[in-house]
Design an enzyme around this catalytic site. Structure first.
Site, PDB file in Angstrom:
ATOM      1  N   LYS A 107       0.856  -1.192   0.000  1.00  0.00           N
ATOM      2  CA  LYS A 107       0.000   0.000   0.000  1.00  0.00           C
ATOM      3  C   LYS A 107       0.882   1.227   0.000  1.00  0.00           C
ATOM      4  O   LYS A 107       1.978   1.218   0.558  1.00  0.00           O
ATOM      5  CB  LYS A 107      -0.883   0.026   1.246  1.00  0.00           C
ATOM      6  CG  LYS A 107      -2.063   0.949   1.123  1.00  0.00           C
ATOM      7  CD  LYS A 107      -3.163   0.271   0.338  1.00  0.00           C
ATOM      8  CE  LYS A 107      -4.461   1.005   0.381  1.00  0.00           C
ATOM      9  NZ  LYS A 107      -5.582   0.097   0.079  1.00  0.00           N
TER      10      LYS A 107
HETATM   11  N1  GLU Z   1      -7.166   0.343  -3.018  1.00  0.00           N
HETATM   12  C1  GLU Z   1      -8.000  -0.782  -3.254  1.00  0.00           C
HETATM   13  C2  GLU Z   1      -8.069  -1.671  -2.023  1.00  0.00           C
HETATM   14  O1  GLU Z   1      -7.889  -1.221  -0.916  1.00  0.00           O
HETATM   15  C3  GLU Z   1      -7.656  -1.527  -4.519  1.00  0.00           C
HETATM   16  C4  GLU Z   1      -6.315  -2.154  -4.557  1.00  0.00           C
HETATM   17  C5  GLU Z   1      -5.932  -2.709  -5.922  1.00  0.00           C
HETATM   18  O2  GLU Z   1      -6.770  -2.734  -6.812  1.00  0.00           O
HETATM   19  O3  GLU Z   1      -4.780  -3.119  -6.056  1.00  0.00           O
HETATM   20  O4  GLU Z   1      -8.374  -2.823  -2.090  1.00  0.00           O
END
Ligand code: GLU
Length: 476
Positions: A107
Site C-alpha cells: 500500500k
Molecule cells: N485500493 C484498493 C483496495 O484497498 C484496490 C487495490 C488494488 O486494486 O490493487 O483494495
C-alpha cells in the site's frame, strides 16, 4: 476519542490477526514472519509549484512478498502516515489471498489534500512521486503494482503508467505497472464500479444463505432492507446505487463529512451524489432531513450498515450504540478491534473488509492479466459464441414454425441469447464468481469450526492458511 485509548490501525490489524492465528497450527516463527511488514519506504521529494519548492512525504509499504507482484492502492490524504499504510498493506495481503488474486500485499500513500492543488499541479506531484517509487522498483509490473485508493482515481493511474513507460521505454508490459487506468489507456471495463459492485455481490451471496441471514437476526432478501451508508465516495456510491436499483434495498441514511441525510422511505442515491459533486457535501439537499451530526445517523436503527469511508469510524466510543444487526465493511478497517469485540458480544454480524471490499483488487487482477496478454477480454470468442448461439436459435425457430400456435420463441430470449458477452459482462461475471466462492470458503470455516464464532476470524484463518501454504510450497 479522548476517553478511550484505542490501539493504532496497524495494531488493530495485528490484534485481529493474533485472534485468528491463536486458533491455527502454524510452524513456529512463521506466524511472526507473516504478521510483520517486510519494508516501508518513505520518500520525501520537492516539487516547484507556485514559485517555491514544496516538500511532500509519501510511503510505499510492502507487507508480504510470498507472491509477486505485490498489490495495493495509493492513497492521497493528509492523514496518511506509516502506521496507516502498513495496516492497509497487511490487509491487502489477506484480501488477495482470500479472493485468490495471485499477489502479495502492499500500500502507498501521499500526505496531501488533493483539493489544495489544481490538476496540473497534481500531475507534477504524482509524476514526481511515481518517479521516486519507480526508480526503487516500488512500481513495476512484476514486482509492485499500485491502484487507486482514497483521493486517487483513473487520472492519477494514467499519469503513473505514463511515467513508468517513459522511464522503461523497452518494457513491453509497462501498462501492467499500475491498475485502475482509464479504459482508453490500458484500463478495463468495470474497474471504477468494482469495489461497490463487490459489496453488492457479497451481500447477495450472504442473503443466499438463510442460516447466515438469521444469525444477524434478519430474514428474507435484500428487497426492502434499510441500508445506511457512511461515505458516498466511489465505493459507497456504487454499492448504494446497485443495492437500491437492482436489489430493491432502501437507502435510508447517507453520512458524509458535513453531516447526514435520512429518509425512512429511502433516498435517491443518484440525486444525492449529484448534489455532493456540485456542492461538496450533503447540507442543503432539498429532498431529505439533514442533520449536522453524522454520528446520530450512524447509530440509527437500520438493517445493514455500510461504512465506506475511513478506518476506525466504529470504535470504543460508539460501538455500544450501533443498532445495525449487520455491518458490511466496504472501507478498510472501519471497525477497531475493541469495537469488534463489543459488536460480536452484541451478536452483530460483520462481513469483514478483507472480503467485503475485495472487488477492487479482483478487477485490478483482471486488468493486470489483460495488460500482460495485450488483448481485450472477449475479443477472440465473442462473435464465435454468437455464431454458435445462432445455430441453436435457428433450430428453435424451425421448431417454432413447426409447432404453430402451440409454442413460440420469445423475441427477448432470442435477442439476449444471441448476444455474446462483452468485456464488462465478463468482468462482472468473474467478480461475481470470485465473491461467491470466497464467501463460501469463509462460511465453511465460520460454521464448520466450533472455535470460530465470526466471519472476520474465519476470513483471517482462510487467508492466513493460504499464505502459509505458499510459504510451505517454497520450502520455508
Ligand atoms: N485500493 C484498493 C483496495 O484497498 C484496490 C487495490 C488494488 O486494486 O490493487 O483494495
Amino acid at each position: 476519542m479522548a476517553e478511550f485509548k484505542e490501539p493504532t490501525f496497524r495494531e488493530n490489524v495485528d490484534l485481529m490477526f493474533n485472534r485468528a492465528v491463536a486458533l491455527m497450527d502454524i510452524a513456529p516463527g512463521l506466524e511472526e514472519k507473516i504478521r510483520v511488514v517486510n519494508s516501508t519506504y518513505t520518500v520525501r521529494f520537492g516539487v516547484r509549484l507556485r514559485d517555491r519548492i514544496h516538500t511532500f512525504t509519501g510511503y510505499r509499504a510492502v507487507h508480504s512478498e510470498h507472491l509477486e507482484p505485490v498489490k495495493g492502492g495509493i492513497r492521497y490524504a493528509t492523514a496518511v502516515n506509516q502506521d496507516e499504510v502498513e495496516a492497509l498493506a497487511a490487509l491487502m495481503t489477506y484480501k488477495c489471498a482470500l479472493v485468490e488474486a495471485p499477489f502479495g500485499g502492499s500500500k502507498g500513500g501521499l500526505c496531501i489534500d488533493p483539493r489544495d492543488w489544481n490538476e496540473h499541479e497534481l500531475e507534477l506531484i504524482t509524476r514526481r512521486f511515481a518517479y521516486e517509487l519507480i526508480k526503487r522498483d516500488l512500481i513495476d509490473p512484476a514486482q509492485n503494482v499500485p491502484a487507486p485508493d482514497m483521493g486517487t482515481g483513473e487520472r492519477e493511474m494514467a499519469w503513473i503508467a505514463d511515467q513508468y513507460a517513459r522511464m522503461n521505454t523497452t518494457d513491453i508490459n509497462s501498462r501492467a505497472c499500475v491498475t485502475g487506468k482509464p479504459l482508453n489507456n490500458g484500463g478495463i471495463a468495470g474497474r471504477v464500479e468494482a469495489t461497490g459492485r463487490g459489496v453488492q455481490f457479497a451481500l447477495r451471496e450472504f442473503f443466499r444463505h438463510p442460516e447466515d441471514v438469521a444469525a444477524a437476526g434478519l430474514d428474507g432478501t435484500l428487497e426492502g432492507k434499510r441500508v445506511i451508508v457512511q461515505g458516498l465516495g466511489n465505493v459507497g456510491y456504487h454499492a448504494a446505487k446497485f443495492l437500491h436499483e437492482e436489489d430493491g434495498a432502501r437507502i435510508t441514511g447517507i453520512i458524509e463529512r458535513d453531516g447526514a441525510l435520512f429518509d425512512e422511505k429511502g433516498l435517491d442515491v443518484e440525486a444525492v451524489r449529484e448534489w455532493i459533486v456540485r456542492h461538496g457535501g450533503v447540507a442543503g439537499f432539498p429532498d431529505a432531513a439533514h442533520t449536522a451530526d453524522g454520528a446520530e445517523v450512524l447509530e440509527t436503527e437500520c438493517d445493514i450498515l455500510i461504512p465506506a469511508a475511513l478506518e476506525g469510524v466504529i470504535n470504543l466510543g460508539n460501538a455500544d450504540r450501533i443498532k445495525a444487526p449487520l455491518i458490511i465493511e466496504a472501507a478498510n478497517g472501519p471497525v477497531t478491534a475493541g469495537a469488534d469485540d463489543i459488536l460480536r458480544r452484541k451478536g452483530v454480524v460483520i462481513i469483514p473488509d478483507m472480503y467485503a471490499n475485495a472487488g477492487g483488487v479482483t478487477v485490478s487482477y483482471f486488468e493486470w492479466v489483460k495488460n500482460l496478454s495485450h488483448i481485450r477480454f472477449g475479443r477472440l470468442q465473442r462473435r464465435q459464441e454468437e455464431a454458435r448461439h445462432k445455430l441453436v436459435v435457428d433450430e428453435l425457430e424451425r421448431l417454432d414454425r413447426y409447432l404453430g400456435d402451440a409454442w413460440s420463441l420469445r423475441p427477448e430470449f432470442k435477442q439476449k441469447y444471441l448476444r455474446g458477452a462483452d468485456e464488462l459482462e465478463l468482468v462482472r461475471s468473474g467478480l461475481d464468481d470470485t465473491m461467491r466462492i470466497a464467501y463460501q470458503d469463509i462460511r465453511e470455516i465460520w460454521h464448520g469450526r466450533e472455535d470460530v464464532a465470526d466471519l472476520r476470524t474465519a476470513a483471517y484463518i482462510c487467508a492466513i492458511s493460504r499464505v502459509v501454504a505458499s510459504y510451505r510450497a517454497k520450502g520455508i
